[in-house]
Design an enzyme around this catalytic site. Structure first.
Site, mmCIF file in Angstrom:
data_model
loop_
_atom_site.group_PDB
_atom_site.id
_atom_site.type_symbol
_atom_site.label_atom_id
_atom_site.label_comp_id
_atom_site.label_asym_id
_atom_site.label_seq_id
_atom_site.Cartn_x
_atom_site.Cartn_y
_atom_site.Cartn_z
ATOM 1 C CB CYS A 113 -0.880 0.032 1.241
ATOM 2 S SG CYS A 113 -1.801 -1.479 1.489
ATOM 3 N NE ARG A 125 4.746 1.489 -1.056
ATOM 4 C CZ ARG A 125 5.617 1.545 -0.069
ATOM 5 N NH1 ARG A 125 6.756 2.164 -0.241
ATOM 6 N NH2 ARG A 125 5.365 0.995 1.101
ATOM 7 C CD1 TRP A 185 -0.511 -5.714 -3.498
ATOM 8 C CD2 TRP A 185 -0.570 -6.732 -1.509
ATOM 9 N NE1 TRP A 185 -0.033 -6.991 -3.663
ATOM 10 C CE2 TRP A 185 -0.059 -7.634 -2.472
ATOM 11 C CE3 TRP A 185 -0.689 -7.162 -0.182
ATOM 12 C CZ2 TRP A 185 0.328 -8.933 -2.150
ATOM 13 C CZ3 TRP A 185 -0.310 -8.454 0.133
ATOM 14 C CH2 TRP A 185 0.192 -9.325 -0.845
ATOM 15 C CG ASN A 243 0.469 1.993 3.804
ATOM 16 O OD1 ASN A 243 -0.611 2.006 3.219
ATOM 17 N ND2 ASN A 243 1.559 2.543 3.307
ATOM 18 N N GLY A 244 -0.507 -1.291 6.791
ATOM 19 C CA GLY A 244 -0.241 -2.160 7.932
ATOM 20 C C GLY A 244 -1.462 -3.000 8.249
ATOM 21 C CD GLU A 291 17.520 -13.040 -7.580
ATOM 22 O OE1 GLU A 291 16.999 -13.596 -6.601
ATOM 23 O OE2 GLU A 291 17.134 -11.930 -8.006
ATOM 24 C CE LYS A 336 14.483 -11.326 -9.958
ATOM 25 N NZ LYS A 336 14.644 -10.492 -8.865
ATOM 26 C CD GLU A 372 10.427 -11.773 -8.375
ATOM 27 O OE1 GLU A 372 10.162 -11.178 -7.336
ATOM 28 O OE2 GLU A 372 11.474 -11.560 -9.009
ATOM 29 C CG HIS A 390 18.679 -37.458 -4.611
ATOM 30 N ND1 HIS A 390 18.937 -38.755 -4.215
ATOM 31 C CD2 HIS A 390 19.887 -36.858 -4.741
ATOM 32 C CE1 HIS A 390 20.240 -38.919 -4.086
ATOM 33 N NE2 HIS A 390 20.841 -37.786 -4.405
ATOM 34 C CE LYS A 448 11.677 -2.714 -5.579
ATOM 35 N NZ LYS A 448 12.482 -3.749 -6.252
HETATM 36 C C1 G6P Z 1 9.416 -8.703 -2.333
HETATM 37 C C2 G6P Z 1 10.076 -8.221 -3.619
HETATM 38 C C3 G6P Z 1 11.397 -8.958 -3.838
HETATM 39 C C4 G6P Z 1 12.309 -8.779 -2.637
HETATM 40 C C5 G6P Z 1 11.606 -9.201 -1.334
HETATM 41 C C6 G6P Z 1 12.389 -8.740 -0.127
HETATM 42 O O1 G6P Z 1 9.005 -10.014 -2.479
HETATM 43 O O2 G6P Z 1 9.213 -8.443 -4.705
HETATM 44 O O3 G6P Z 1 12.051 -8.441 -5.000
HETATM 45 O O4 G6P Z 1 13.466 -9.544 -2.818
HETATM 46 O O5 G6P Z 1 10.314 -8.589 -1.230
HETATM 47 O O6 G6P Z 1 12.338 -7.335 -0.071
HETATM 48 P P1 G6P Z 1 13.407 -6.437 0.652
HETATM 49 O O7 G6P Z 1 12.911 -5.035 0.462
HETATM 50 O O8 G6P Z 1 13.427 -6.859 2.094
HETATM 51 O O9 G6P Z 1 14.726 -6.693 -0.017
#
Ligand code: G6P
Length: 609
Positions: A2, A27, A75, A101-102, A481, A485, A488, A504, A604
């Site tokens: 949010c 975000r 959100w 927010n929260g 990673e 990526k 996502e 396995h 984000k």
């Molecule tokens: C979300 C983002 C990721 C990020 C993760 C941790 O899932 O989409 O890209 O790696 O949060 O976020 P931070 O701000 O703690 O690195």
């Protein structure tokens, strides 16, 4: 997640609020709304879906006149995305409007109490309880009503409140969710993120937990948890609005991928003095390093994947037992950490709820915390025992690239610094690593110049239903990673496996034409990984291999497609291997027509548990 923005001044508020919300879109959100005071009333408009819906509905803000207002991108957590559940939430009497927010954890209990007093609710949200509760306590003094309501709330909040009864003021309160006050000329702003207001001002104050700000057009007063007015430091934001714009690229993600040489250079050079890694301004003194018995690296998502790289590096170079633990697991695992433990906390935003909670738990147990954070003034940066900033600038694309690369760079520096203090790195190797570290930006440039090759591979494979990544040691960390990526942003099912684990179970999923991406840059285990490659090609898989240039001969023979990264020191291959995987994910998502910068369901910054 949010986003919040508030404005009070002499200009029309709605266009400023809508612009601010547009800067917060990255975000992640599923609805948006604004409340603006005019002629004795609060006018509230909300729209589910993209912010453009709200812009259209309000004729770019023109049909919501007034100079005081608040806005929000939501959100969904409590109640599905809908106009009713969107913020702002206005009390039944219409007097109080709130964005939040929260999560208010005890909202059901408070709701029951208010219902028993005859208050009627419209939404399923926890936030509506806040506006109704403030209204319930309102007796001519908004600050008093807000304070009484806050005293009853359990959970986390960044709250911004306006009232039709006292339209000369906006009240903002924070607990475990970021909020800033920004200072204009004859006007002031409130936002959850600097990006929302940077077009108008660079002067900001970061609110701390339990502080309340009373914001008027020509003054800001901040009160501490005891209700005493305090002096707030005003910080000048250093980065430019251009840093948060696309600058000619079609997406933020590809722009941020291209910023990586600069980001790595800035992050490294901040900590190299006279050819040596220098972290003397952190807790990593020789005495401290000698006392460390255990290192835990905590983070979520990509930050956790940097932790996995760190785990391999720290154990190899410092010989201190090291683990990379997901923050959400760490916080509830009754971790065995104490005053002889070093906890490395990694977070781009510095606001991830699980990471904050894990860090607090580690501190409670007596451990020392070193944070690797991108956002200046964020909660993790403020609460950790010391912080090393990644100098990545604002990262807008939800899928991290440049912040991840900057975190890797800091992880090398931390590894070198601890190994050095413990006398485990001889001078020649130290100098060799530093020389190669300084060459990383140039080598990343070299990879970026070859991006068409990855675009071509992406066009070959973008229709695959499932893509597997394999690697060993550091290459396994990079595979995690690369796989994240890809899934996502392209929504292709993808998994990453340690090469030795294939037999396995996962190998049963390999069919003719399944794509396997083999990350084979870790020299010591190159041959082992090539054996895994043979196992999958024997079952008909297509293999795309990422290897160092000097292995191009043997790698090319064994696979369908290959991408070669420049040779580098074995500690540093993750920084180079990650780039082709980011580009591959980007181009696959592009071929599939996905919303690359704002993938579905993702946020984000994940500020709730
Ligand atoms: C979300 C983002 C990721 C990020 C993760 C941790 O899932 O989409 O890209 O790696 O949060 O976020 P931070 O701000 O703690 O690195």
């Amino acid at each position: 997640m949010c986003g919040i923005v508030g404005y009070i001044g002499r200009e029309e508020a709605a266009p400023i609020l809508l612009y601010g919300l547009s800067r917060l879109e990255y975000r992640g959100y599923d609805s948006a709304g604004i409340s603006v005071y005019n002629n004795g009333c609060l006018n509230t408009v909300k729209a589910v879906g993209k912010l453009q819906n709200l812009i259209d509905l309000t004729d770019s803000g023109k049909n919501v006149p007034g100079c005081v207002g608040i806005g929000h991108t939501r959100w969904a957590t409590h109640g599905q995305p809908s106009d009713i559940n969107s913020h702002p939430h206005v009390s039944a009497s219409g007097k109080i409007s709130v964005v939040h927010n929260g999560i208010i954890e005890n909202y059901l209990e408070l709701k029951e109490m208010l219902i028993s007093e005859g208050v009627q609710f419209k939404s399923e949200t926890d936030t509506e309880v806040v506006s109704q509760l403030i209204d319930y306590y309102y007796n001519g003094d908004l600050m008093d009503a807000v304070s009484r309501a806050l005293a009853k709330l359990e959970g986390s909040y960044a709250l911004v409140i306006i009232s039709s009864e006292q339209p000369d003021v906006i009240i903002a309160a924070r607990k475990d969710a970021p909020l800033i006050v920004a200072y204009g000329d004859g006007c002031n702003y409130i936002a959850s993120d600097v990006a929302a207001v940077l077009k108008y001002t660079r002067q900001v104050s970061y609110l701390e937990d339990d502080e309340i700000a009373v914001v008027k057009a020509d003054s800001v007063t901040v009160y501490n948890e005891y209700g005493k007015p305090i002096d707030k430091a005003v910080t000048t934001v250093e980065w430019d609005i251009e840093d948060a714009q696309k600058g000619g690229y079609p997406h933020f993600m590809i722009k941020e991928i291209h910023e990586q040489p600069k980001v790595i250079r800035n992050t490294i050079s901040a900590h190299i003095k006279d050819g040596r890694v220098d972290l003397s301004d952190t807790i990593l003194s020789e005495e401290f390093c000698r006392d460390i018995r255990r290192i835990c690296i905590i983070g979520c998502g990509s930050a956790n994947h940097v932790g996995v790289v760190g785990r391999y590096l720290l154990e190899k170079y410092t010989r201190i037992p090291t683990e990379a633990v997901l923050a959400s697991e760490f916080r509830y695992s009754e971790p065995i950490v104490d005053e002889h433990s070093l906890i490395i906390v990694i977070s781009q935003s510095g606001e991830t709820a699980d990471t904050i909670a894990a860090m607090r738990e580690a501190k409670r147990l007596g451990a020392k915390t070193l944070a690797i954070v991108n956002v200046v003034g964020s909660t993790i940066a403020k609460e950790a025992d010391c912080v090393l900033y990644t100098l990545a600038g604002p990262e807008i694309a939800v899928a991290t690239t440049k912040a991840y690369s900057a975190q890797l760079a800091v992880m090398y520096l931390v590894t070198i610094a601890i190994a050095d203090k413990l006398g485990r790195l001889d001078a020649a190797e130290h100098d060799e690593i530093v020389r190669e570290l300084c060459l990383l930006p140039e080598k990343v440039e070299h990879i970026l110049a070859d991006k068409e090759k990855l675009q071509q591979y992406a066009s070959q494979y973008f229709n695959n239903e499932s893509i597997f990544f394999i690697g060993r040691n550091l290459d396994y960390a990079i595979s995690l990673e690369g796989s994240l990526k890809l899934k996502e942003i392209s929504y292709i099912h993808s998994e990453a496996y340690a090469g030795g684990e294939l037999k396995h179970g996962t190998i049963s999923l390999i069919e003719p034409k399944t794509l396997v991406i083999a990350v084979a840059t870790y020299e010591k285990l190159f041959d082992k990984l090539m054996s895994n490659v043979k196992e999958v090609t024997a079952r008909g898989a297509n293999v795309l291999c990422v290897a160092q240039q000097h292995n191009s001969g043997s790698a090319t023979d064994a696979v369908n497609n290959a991408f070669f990264i420049p040779d580098t020191h074995e500690m540093l291959t993750p920084s180079l291997a990650a780039i082709p995987l980011q580009l591959f994910a980007y181009y696959v998502a592009l071929s599939r027509g996905c919303d690359i910068d704002k993938p579905r369901n993702l946020a984000k910054s994940v500020t709730v548990e």
